[in-house]
Scaffold this active site. Sequence first.
Site, PDB file in Angstrom:
ATOM      1  N   ASN A   8      -6.931  66.731 -29.650  1.00 36.30           N
ATOM      2  CA  ASN A   8      -6.135  67.280 -30.743  1.00 36.30           C
ATOM      3  C   ASN A   8      -5.084  66.246 -31.133  1.00 36.30           C
ATOM      4  OD1 ASN A   8      -7.049  70.114 -31.096  1.00 36.30           O
ATOM      5  ND2 ASN A   8      -6.412  70.303 -28.967  1.00 36.30           N
ATOM      6  N   ASN A 189      -1.570  59.745 -33.244  1.00 34.32           N
ATOM      7  CA  ASN A 189      -2.097  58.480 -32.724  1.00 34.32           C
ATOM      8  C   ASN A 189      -1.613  58.172 -31.311  1.00 34.32           C
ATOM      9  OD1 ASN A 189      -3.386  57.925 -35.266  1.00 34.32           O
ATOM     10  ND2 ASN A 189      -1.354  57.359 -36.055  1.00 34.32           N
ATOM     11  N   ARG A 190      -1.220  59.220 -30.602  1.00 38.48           N
ATOM     12  CA  ARG A 190      -0.732  59.118 -29.229  1.00 38.48           C
ATOM     13  C   ARG A 190       0.541  58.265 -29.107  1.00 38.48           C
ATOM     14  NH1 ARG A 190      -3.683  62.931 -29.351  1.00 38.48           N
ATOM     15  NH2 ARG A 190      -5.327  63.406 -27.853  1.00 38.48           N
ATOM     16  N   LEU A 191       1.262  58.114 -30.236  1.00 33.30           N
ATOM     17  CA  LEU A 191       2.544  57.410 -30.206  1.00 33.30           C
ATOM     18  C   LEU A 191       3.650  58.436 -30.020  1.00 33.30           C
ATOM     19  CD1 LEU A 191       1.981  54.804 -33.076  1.00 33.30           C
ATOM     20  CD2 LEU A 191       1.727  54.484 -30.606  1.00 33.30           C
TER      21      LEU A 191
END
Length: 212
Positions: A8, A189-191
């Site tokens: 997700n 974006n997993r940032l």
Amino acid sequence: MDLANLRNEYTLDGLRREQLKEDPFQQFESWFQQACNANLPEPNAVNLATVSPDGQPHQRIVLLKYFDRQGFVFFTNYGSRKASQIAENNQVSLLFFWVGLQRQVQICGKAEKISTAESLKYFTTRPRGSQIGAWCSAQSSIISSRKILELQFEQLKAKFQNQEIPLPPSWGGYRVTPDSFEFWQGRENRLHDRFLYKKQDAMNWDIHRLAP
């Protein structure tokens, strides 16, 4: 089972330094209240991590029952595995995961028993069935069947009929006094946004942004 495509994107919100309160207890209270207002299931459920004498980590979900500037309090059997590990090494961590808000809070610190009087004050607020349950279970010990628990429960229910149930001598609370807090907000974006509060002294905390 291939889970590579089970993912997700976290897009609800971001977290900036100027949004943070200088006091991590106030920041936690704000986030905790938002978790309650969002009607998330069990917002006070927290993963408690302890370490055995041979270095093996153990984790379990406990329920936070109250918190203030002194720390974060949960209750358990003092004969349990978590209690024996805390007796050997009282450095623990707590991890809250509020998936509906895409947030985590990790708290690291020292766990210490609260007073008997403080444990009794909370014990009297528990449902009667939970009070009896605290008496009949030697938590973490090996048992041969569930029927033993159910039989003990019925025996104790009869024993304490028409009277107040006393505080079990082997049951009570721990307070985790924090040395650090980490607030984590999921981002695209997993940032992810991560901020660490590190204790400087009794009143002051250093705040650092961490790379995701």
